[in-house]
Design an enzyme around this catalytic site. Structure first.
Site, PDB file in Angstrom:
ATOM      1  N   GLY A 216       0.810  -1.210   0.000  1.00  0.00           N
ATOM      2  CA  GLY A 216       0.000   0.000   0.000  1.00  0.00           C
ATOM      3  C   GLY A 216       0.839   1.254   0.000  1.00  0.00           C
ATOM      4  O   GLY A 216       2.072   1.228  -0.040  1.00  0.00           O
ATOM      5  N   GLY A 218       2.244   4.763   1.667  1.00  0.00           N
ATOM      6  CA  GLY A 218       2.673   5.184   3.004  1.00  0.00           C
ATOM      7  C   GLY A 218       4.079   4.712   3.295  1.00  0.00           C
ATOM      8  O   GLY A 218       4.639   3.876   2.586  1.00  0.00           O
ATOM      9  N   GLY A 219       4.639   5.274   4.349  1.00  0.00           N
ATOM     10  CA  GLY A 219       6.036   5.025   4.678  1.00  0.00           C
ATOM     11  C   GLY A 219       6.308   3.562   4.994  1.00  0.00           C
ATOM     12  O   GLY A 219       7.278   2.977   4.494  1.00  0.00           O
ATOM     13  N   GLU A 239      -2.079  -2.136  -6.558  1.00  0.00           N
ATOM     14  CA  GLU A 239      -2.599  -0.962  -7.269  1.00  0.00           C
ATOM     15  C   GLU A 239      -1.465  -0.006  -7.593  1.00  0.00           C
ATOM     16  O   GLU A 239      -1.392   0.548  -8.670  1.00  0.00           O
ATOM     17  CB  GLU A 239      -3.715  -0.290  -6.476  1.00  0.00           C
ATOM     18  CG  GLU A 239      -3.295   0.294  -5.165  1.00  0.00           C
ATOM     19  CD  GLU A 239      -4.493   0.713  -4.350  1.00  0.00           C
ATOM     20  OE1 GLU A 239      -5.171  -0.190  -3.849  1.00  0.00           O
ATOM     21  OE2 GLU A 239      -4.741   1.909  -4.209  1.00  0.00           O
ATOM     22  N   LEU A 314      -3.891   4.282  10.251  1.00  0.00           N
ATOM     23  CA  LEU A 314      -3.695   5.338  11.242  1.00  0.00           C
ATOM     24  C   LEU A 314      -4.082   4.835  12.635  1.00  0.00           C
ATOM     25  O   LEU A 314      -3.481   5.227  13.632  1.00  0.00           O
ATOM     26  CB  LEU A 314      -4.542   6.560  10.875  1.00  0.00           C
ATOM     27  CG  LEU A 314      -4.152   7.246   9.548  1.00  0.00           C
ATOM     28  CD1 LEU A 314      -5.179   8.297   9.145  1.00  0.00           C
ATOM     29  CD2 LEU A 314      -2.761   7.871   9.658  1.00  0.00           C
ATOM     30  N   GLY A 337      -7.393   1.384  -2.330  1.00  0.00           N
ATOM     31  CA  GLY A 337      -7.716  -0.028  -2.573  1.00  0.00           C
ATOM     32  C   GLY A 337      -7.486  -0.890  -1.362  1.00  0.00           C
ATOM     33  O   GLY A 337      -7.315  -2.099  -1.488  1.00  0.00           O
TER      34      GLY A 337
END
Ligand code: COA
Length: 432
Positions: A216, A218-219, A239, A314, A337
């Site tokens: 996905g 993000g870091g 994705e 989060l 996604g």
């Protein structure tokens, strides 16, 4: 001059001519992420005196534009976003950008079912000798909207890489071209921190040689991939094609040779990362970007045996509900996604759905694991679609676990400073 060149030249217009084509009441979709028509969007506000009620849809926006950062233009422009980037996020308090919830695989087709936008503005590579341009870094929704729009305008940017897959578009499908020479959006590679390495190690222990992975945004997912350097024959069905995937492919870790679907190919629907990624993609036959409604369809994802979805979040609650898109009521990003890929993974033969996150946020002051999600928070990933939650304190299995077991497993991977408080709250509120 070839007939294609003649036709292309007849469609070539200036920026001012392109802006003159936009009229009151238009509903415009802008190209996604790396395909964002940044030069045109930057100038869109200049037509404010002659238009009202122009709607712009954009997603994972790479730029901040006056048409939504200037609240005085509200009567002229409405901005809608399927996934907030930094610009949309910052504009939240101005009330100029509204978020549209949805899954990546069908948010766009559902929009078309309700009311197809009449204008598409995107970005493409220069035309080839066969009369085709390419949407390059994204084919998420570009061609789908092009097929439904009355007016299609494309920025032509020579800096876009030549990416394979369903990215080709015959110039017949484009009404006008505006040539630009601007840098393409780059996501600088964040430095991998000690915590990322620990989390990466745990995630890597859940991934086997020959698995097909999705990573996905993000870091953490990007950093986690580097823990896969000693794996063999990984495949990709994702994705977003990331910089770390390019690094894994160049190191020979990603070969796709064991994939049950699209063997030998890295499949994605868009790419975002550093320049090395774009160089890797350029003319690379091992990568195919295909439309989002195919790539992210959970039924398609599930056809990949040993599919592992790896995303971050989060906040999670003690029952395993995952919030990845809002901080309380305030939209932070979008579902993207995340649910698509988790749902696909849990339906795949030997599939796994993983969420990896830091145990705390805000410099250790807040636990990311909470008894319940902050009121107003969106549930991005249902607790029914999660197999493992990972933090720097270990792996919490969720698959086929009761709430009581989930509470125990999650407290074990919470930051030690918050464990007793979580236990007290679980007991007090009978979370079992
Ligand atoms: N409570 C309050 N704030 C929190 C928080 C929490 N529990 N957890 C994080 N935050 C804050 C951070 O402090 C940071 O704020 P800052 O920018 O002011 O420093 C911000 O939220 C972002 O956190 P960070 O961990 O840096 O996010 P990220 O860039 O790694 O992205 C997601 C994480 C979850 C937002 C991102 O992965 C996402 O949007 N996911 C949903 C879509 C998705 O997963 N799609 C899958 C396929 S691409």
């Amino acid at each position: 001059m070839t007939r294609y060149q003649e036709k292309y030249n007849s469609k070539k217009i200036t920026m001012d001519e392109a802006l003159a084509l936009i009229k009151s009441g238009d509903e415009i979709v802008a190209g996604f992420c790396g395909g964002e028509p940044m030069a045109i969007l930057k100038q869109l506000h200049t037509i404010k005196d002659r238009v009202t009620d122009v709607t712009v849809w954009y997603s994972l926006g790479m730029g901040k534009y006056e048409f939504f950062t200037n609240p005085e233009l509200k009567l002229h422009f409405t901005t809608n976003s399927w996934f907030h980037g930094f610009g949309a996020r910052e504009a939240h308090s101005l009330g100029t950008v509204s978020f549209q919830p949805g899954h990546l695989h069908n948010a766009f087709t559902r929009k078309i079912e309700v009311k197809p936008p009449n204008v598409f503005i995107g970005t493409v590579t220069p035309m080839d000798q066969h009369g085709y341009v390419k949407t390059s870094l994204s084919v998420l929704y570009e061609k789908t909207f092009v097929e439904h729009a009355d007016l299609v305008i494309m920025e032509v940017n020579p800096h876009l890489p030549n990416v394979g897959g369903d990215t080709e578009l015959p110039i017949d499908l484009v009404d006008y071209f505006v040539e630009v020479d601007r840098p393409i959006p780059v996501l600088p590679t964040a430095e991998v921190q000690e915590l990322d390495k620990i989390i990466g190690g745990y995630v890597a222990s859940l991934v086997n040689d020959g698995d097909t992975i999705q990573l996905g945004i993000g870091g953490i997912p990007n950093a986690v991939a580097l823990a896969f350097m000693d794996k063999k024959d990984l495949g990709v069905h994702t994705e977003m094609i990331t910089s770390s995937m390019a690094a894994l492919a160049e190191a020979g870790v990603i070969t796709g040779s064991k994939k049950s679907l699209h063997r030998g190919k890295m499949i994605g629907t868009f790419a975002l990362g550093n320049q090395k990624l774009y160089d890797f993609l350029d003319g690379n036959p091992s990568v195919q970007l295909l439309r989002g409604n195919y790539v992210n369809n959970p039924f398609v994802i599930a056809k990949n045996d040993n599919m592992v979805s790896i995303n971050t979040a989060l906040q999670v609650d003690l029952s395993g509900q995952v919030c990845s898109e809002s901080i309380g009521l305030r939209t932070y990003s979008g579902s993207g996604g995340q649910n698509d890929t988790a749902e696909g993974a849990i339906h795949a033969k030997n599939g796994r759905s993983i969420i990896a996150l830091y145990s705390t946020a805000k410099n250790g002051t807040i636990s990311a694991i909470q008894p319940w999600l902050t009121p107003g928070a969106a549930v991005t990933l249902s607790r029914n679609n999660i197999d493992y939650i990972v933090t720097e304190y270990g792996i919490a299995p969720m698959k086929a676990r009761t709430i009581k077991q989930r509470v125990e497993n999650l407290i074990a991977i919470a930051h030690p400073d918050f464990r007793s408080e979580l236990r007290e709250m679980a007991f007090k509120h009978e979370i079992w």
